[in-house]
Design a protein around this motif. Structure first.
Motif, short mmCIF file in Angstrom:
data_model
loop_
_atom_site.label_atom_id
_atom_site.label_comp_id
_atom_site.label_asym_id
_atom_site.label_seq_id
_atom_site.Cartn_x
_atom_site.Cartn_y
_atom_site.Cartn_z
N UNK B 671 -32.81 -45.76 57.83
CA UNK B 671 -31.69 -44.69 57.66
C UNK B 671 -31.91 -42.67 56.83
N UNK B 672 -32.93 -43.00 55.99
CA UNK B 672 -33.10 -41.44 55.29
C UNK B 672 -33.76 -41.55 56.69
N UNK B 673 -35.09 -41.74 56.82
CA UNK B 673 -35.89 -40.72 57.92
C UNK B 673 -35.05 -40.32 59.05
N UNK B 674 -33.84 -41.09 59.76
CA UNK B 674 -33.89 -40.26 61.19
C UNK B 674 -32.56 -39.27 60.40
N UNK B 675 -31.63 -39.70 59.22
CA UNK B 675 -31.24 -38.54 58.93
C UNK B 675 -31.67 -37.03 58.26
N UNK B 676 -33.33 -37.39 58.71
CA UNK B 676 -33.38 -35.72 57.94
C UNK B 676 -33.82 -35.28 59.65
N UNK B 680 -33.41 -31.34 61.33
CA UNK B 680 -34.09 -30.78 61.83
C UNK B 680 -33.62 -30.78 63.23
N UNK B 681 -33.02 -31.80 64.39
CA UNK B 681 -33.51 -31.61 65.26
C UNK B 681 -31.65 -30.47 65.80
N UNK B 682 -30.74 -30.74 64.79
CA UNK B 682 -29.63 -29.98 64.78
C UNK B 682 -29.77 -29.41 64.57
N UNK B 683 -30.34 -28.84 63.59
CA UNK B 683 -30.88 -27.42 63.65
C UNK B 683 -31.69 -26.67 64.51
N UNK B 701 -22.01 -38.43 61.62
CA UNK B 701 -21.92 -37.23 61.87
C UNK B 701 -23.51 -36.62 62.54
N UNK B 702 -25.02 -36.90 62.53
CA UNK B 702 -25.59 -36.12 62.93
C UNK B 702 -25.93 -36.81 64.68
N UNK B 703 -25.75 -37.90 64.46
CA UNK B 703 -26.04 -38.15 65.52
C UNK B 703 -25.67 -37.64 67.24
N UNK B 704 -24.32 -37.89 67.22
CA UNK B 704 -23.91 -37.69 67.94
C UNK B 704 -23.63 -36.35 68.63
N UNK B 773 -48.99 -31.51 69.05
CA UNK B 773 -49.99 -30.19 69.40
C UNK B 773 -49.55 -28.94 68.07
N UNK B 774 -48.22 -28.73 67.94
CA UNK B 774 -47.84 -27.67 66.72
C UNK B 774 -46.88 -28.55 65.83
N UNK B 775 -46.88 -29.72 65.84
CA UNK B 775 -46.32 -31.03 64.62
C UNK B 775 -45.36 -30.52 64.63
N UNK B 776 -43.98 -30.28 65.71
CA UNK B 776 -42.59 -29.72 65.17
C UNK B 776 -41.99 -30.13 66.52
N UNK B 777 -40.30 -30.47 66.51
CA UNK B 777 -39.67 -31.22 67.66
C UNK B 777 -39.44 -29.89 68.25
N UNK B 778 -38.82 -30.23 69.18
CA UNK B 778 -38.07 -29.37 70.47
C UNK B 778 -37.04 -28.68 69.83
N UNK B 779 -36.99 -27.19 70.10
CA UNK B 779 -35.75 -26.12 69.75
C UNK B 779 -34.90 -26.00 71.09
#
Lengths: 71, 805
Positions: B671-676, B680-683, B701-704, B773-779
């Protein structure tokens, strides 16, 4: 980075008017820097030699003759 | 390329039993160590510095800790070592063992020279180094940077030459003063302002003619005239006496100024008596600095009753006790310094007096000896006594049993000499005046005296002229060499900085993205100054020097760190290894992610060892650089050293809990992992999210919000994007719905199997939207040609048709 003495060698070529001076002082430079104490001692020796040089220039033939006779 | 496989430290500083840092254990080759202060982290950097910095640890040296103190206290200097297991070298191990019989020269097994050829520049940076960088003066910054750029020997020579040139200048000035004095004397004697051999010979010949002596052609013949003139003087006893007095007058004038010494001697004795009573505390004087630091440290301690050195409870006011100790030792130290100063003053006076006495005693005329008998007797007593008492002025308080100086007769005689100066001088002047009443006698005596003086002066003049000329030429040459050296160093700094400046600017801009008005740092050499650099910065499109005008301490630290990182990359190009010790402490909290971003995006190819006592930073590191090997120091034990355990990341913790069928722990971790992750993904995706007053967003709130934004942005006609499909599948699964609603409320249980299902489904989504490779989520990337959902470096582009079915 090139050693300090290699840099001095380069300066001898780049600045010919300093060549004689660098030859005179390069032995006082090493990779630990410039040895002030050693150069100071060498300088004192040179300065003392001027006294002998002037003394020598004041000697007359009579002085030389006297010295011979005394010996 | 040199790589570290393992570092093993044993019996070094705070490390007792062998402590191993394994750089091969995890998927990445970097390591993060977390530990509170006092758990032994710095011993690791100390060990690394020891093997890299000529077997010295600079900050310990500055604090007076000698190399003898490097081994752990309980090992008696035995088996104290640092061992490196290396990749791509032969031999592949290097072991450096402390040598208790010669602490400066450890025993080395392995190819140390080869290692040093790779690890040439300092690749470790402490918090203190960065902090110091901020407060360094322009000159110190110059030295710091020059040293960093490998110019140490040049820099040392530059400083030594600069000091030596000043010394030469002083010597020239002294010689010039002597030369001017001699010149003036000669000019006074010959009555001309131009001193040439011809002028001097002419003058001598005038004297010769006046006294009926044959003239000379060269100066070196002058002794003939002097001898003949001397003969004329000696033929007349009164003239001889006048010459004696005139010669003595010259010596007497040179003898004075002499100072009284009785009071000085009494003061010395008084301080000595006081010091002798306190002699037992002399050995404690070295503790004065410790007590001084102690007053600063104790005042900062939360518990001011526990001694920070021995950890024992102190009965009473510890701060007052330490202050009192420092005060008393400081007073003793000042007294000791005062004693030594007084010793030095007296010693100098004694030495000067001895020389003057030797001069005045040389060749005294018989008439002078008789007339000034008392003075010469006193001088003899002083001359004999001074060497005897000089010894006491060179000994330490401990070495001296008693000082009885002020009551010595010769001290009274010195003071008498001073008191009688005017009377002695008057006696001599009167005697000369009496003898000069005969004009012929006066002329002969003056001429003989002048000629004798002229011969001595001319000799000294010629010697001094040569000395001056040589000194001046030497100084000019050293000046020229110094200027060339200075230009060389400045040029090297500028060129080297030029070659790393692109990286410095890049790293600084990554760290300071939060402040777009401050960017593009540069190092500027101060023109016209021999040794100074200024940091320059661009502030709202204007170059500003010095950068401090607009930089905070944290921003200057960013500058320092950027220089360090760029320099290591540049100089140790075949050994990509860095140790960063607690440097995050010098940054503002918001800069932690920036530092991680910098490491992540610019130092992917490096092995990094990060030590930190900041648990937030350590957690952030664990999240963003999950493949790093992580170690947690939980304490420190005298008999073993750091107490530690391997720190696990979220994935490892979740899987461990699932494996142990601990559904509650697994669910909470997931849960904590997914919230974090979803935050980041929402941002990144600029998702719209339902506002909560307390600013606390949960999975509900975050997942929807993430799902809605992916659906909106990943559209292509009637086709469905695989990410949207996987998110929808996850949302529809009963395990996930149950988990989202209840993971924080353990009263409604869920099973490990359900958690595993949610975890696996999420990983299949993460695999598509996280760039390894860039160790980041898509944006969401908004451009003039439309919106994209992609990673920074373009490895993933989710609008590619291959993702749609």
């Amino acid at each position: 980075m090139q050693p300090l003495n290699d840099w001095l060698t380069q300066v001898k070529t780049d600045v010919p008017e300093l060549k004689d001076f660098i030859i005179e002082v390069e032995s006082f430079f090493s990779d630990t820097g410039f040895n002030v104490n050693q150069h100071e001692k060498a300088l004192e020796t040179t300065l003392k030699a001027f006294k002998d040089e002037v003394k020598e220039s004041f000697k007359t033939e009579d002085d030389v003759e006297d010295k011979k006779n005394n010996n | 390329m040199l790589k570290i496989k393992k570092i093993t430290i044993e019996n070094f500083r705070g490390v007792k039993t062998p402590f191993e840092i394994d750089f091969t254990k995890s998927g990445d080759s970097s390591v993060a160590i977390y530990g509170r202060n006092g758990t032994g982290k710095s011993s690791i950097v100390d060990a690394w510095e020891w093997i890299n910095n000529d077997f010295k640890i600079a900050h310990l040296n500055r604090e007076g800790v000698s190399q003898k103190d490097y081994p752990h206290n309980a090992c008696n200097g035995l088996n104290c070592s640092v061992q490196l297991h290396l990749q791509s070298t032969s031999p592949d191990t290097l072991k450096i063992t402390y040598n208790s019989s010669k602490p400066t020269t450890p025993t080395i097994v392995g190819d140390y020279a080869l290692f040093k050829s790779y690890s040439y520049y300092p690749n470790y940076l402490r918090y203190a180094d960065l902090r110091d960088f901020v407060y360094k003066t322009k000159k110190e910054k110059y030295e710091y940077i020059a040293r960093f750029f490998g110019l140490e020997a040049y820099l040392k020579s530059q400083s030594e030459l600069q000091a030596y040139i000043k010394k030469l200048e002083l010597k020239i000035n002294q010689e010039q003063t002597g030369f001017d004095k001699i010149t003036e004397e000669i000019e006074n004697i010959i009555g001309h302002q131009s001193i040439t051999e011809t002028e001097i010979v002419n003058y001598i010949n005038t004297l010769a003619t006046k006294h009926g002596i044959a003239i000379i052609k060269q100066f070196k013949e002058c002794k003939q005239i002097l001898n003949k003139l001397k003969k004329q003087v000696e033929e007349n006893p009164k003239t001889k006496e006048l010459v004696e007095w005139k010669s003595f007058q010259l010596k007497l004038n040179q003898f004075y100024l002499v100072s009284k010494l009785k009071t000085e001697a009494e003061e010395l004795e008084e301080i000595f008596e006081e010091l002798k009573k306190d002699e037992a505390n002399f050995t404690k004087l070295i503790l004065s600095t410790l007590y001084k630091i102690g007053t600063e440290i104790v005042s900062q301690l939360e518990d001011k009753t526990i001694c920070p050195l021995c950890d024992n409870k102190f009965e009473g006011d510890l701060l007052e006790h330490v202050k009192e100790k420092h005060k008393s030792l400081d007073a003793l130290n000042k007294k000791k310094t005062d004693f030594e100063k007084k010793q030095a003053v007296l010693l100098k006076a004694f030495n000067s007096l001895s020389k003057k006495i030797a001069i005045i005693q040389s060749e005294p005329g018989a008439n002078v000896l008789v007339a000034m008998e008392d003075l010469f007797n006193d001088l003899e007593i002083i001359g004999l006594s001074v060497p005897e008492f000089t010894e006491v002025l060179t000994k330490t308080v401990t070495e001296i049993e008693v000082i009885k100086l002020s009551t010595q007769p010769f001290i009274d005689k010195i003071d008498n000499l001073v008191e009688n100066e005017a009377s002695h001088k008057k006696n001599v002047t009167d005697k000369i005046a009496e003898l000069e009443s005969d004009a012929t006698r006066k002329t002969l005596a003056d001429d003989y005296h002048n000629l004798k003086q002229l011969i001595t002066d001319h000799f000294n003049y010629l010697v001094s002229e040569k000395v001056l000329s040589h000194l001046k030429t030497t100084k000019i040459n050293f000046d020229t060499l110094f200027n060339i050296l200075t230009l060389f160093i400045q040029n090297k700094i500028q060129v080297t900085f030029g070659s790393i400046s692109a990286n410095v600017i890049d790293y600084f801009n990554v760290l300071e993205t939060a402040n777009p008005h401050i960017k593009n740092p540069e190092i500027k050499l101060k023109m016209g100054k021999d040794k100074a650099v200024e940091l320059e910065i661009e502030f709202v499109s204007t170059r500003v020097t010095p950068a401090f005008k607009f930089l905070s301490e944290s921003q200057v630290n960013s500058f320092g760190l950027s220089i360090f990182l760029a320099a290591v990359r540049h100089f140790n190009s075949k050994f990509k290894f860095i140790i960063l010790d607690d440097i995050v402490s010098s940054f503002d909290a918001f800069k932690r992610p920036k530092l991680i971003d910098l490491i992540n995006t610019r130092f992917n190819d490096f092995q990094i060892l990060i030590l930190t006592h900041d648990d937030v930073f350590f957690t952030e590191l664990s999240r963003h650089l999950s493949k790093w090997n992580r170690i947690k120091f939980t304490g420190w034990n005298y008999t073993t050293g750091p107490v530690y355990k391997v720190a696990k990341n979220y994935h490892e913790q979740i899987l461990d809990a699932i494996a142990e069928d601990d559904a509650e722990t697994a669910g909470q971790k997931l849960g904590k992992y997914l919230e974090w992750i979803l935050s980041e993904i929402n941002e990144n995706m600029e998702s719209e999210i339902r506002y909560t007053k307390d600013n606390n967003y949960t999975l509900s709130e975050l997942f929807p919000a993430a799902k809605k934004q992916f659906e909106k942005k990943l559209k292509s006609g009637t086709k469905v994007h695989c990410v949207v499909k996987l998110i929808t599948d996850l949302e529809k699964s009963s395990s996930f719905r149950n988990f989202v609603v209840h993971y924080k409320n353990v009263t409604v249980p869920y099973t490990s199997i359900e958690i595993k299902e949610v975890y696996d489904k999420w990983l299949s989504i993460e695999k598509l939207i996280y760039c390894i490779s860039c160790k980041k989520f898509v944006k969401l990337d908004r451009t003039t040609s439309g919106d994209f959902v992609r990673c920074n470096e373009g490895h993933i582009n989710l609008l590619d048709s291959s993702y749609f079915t």
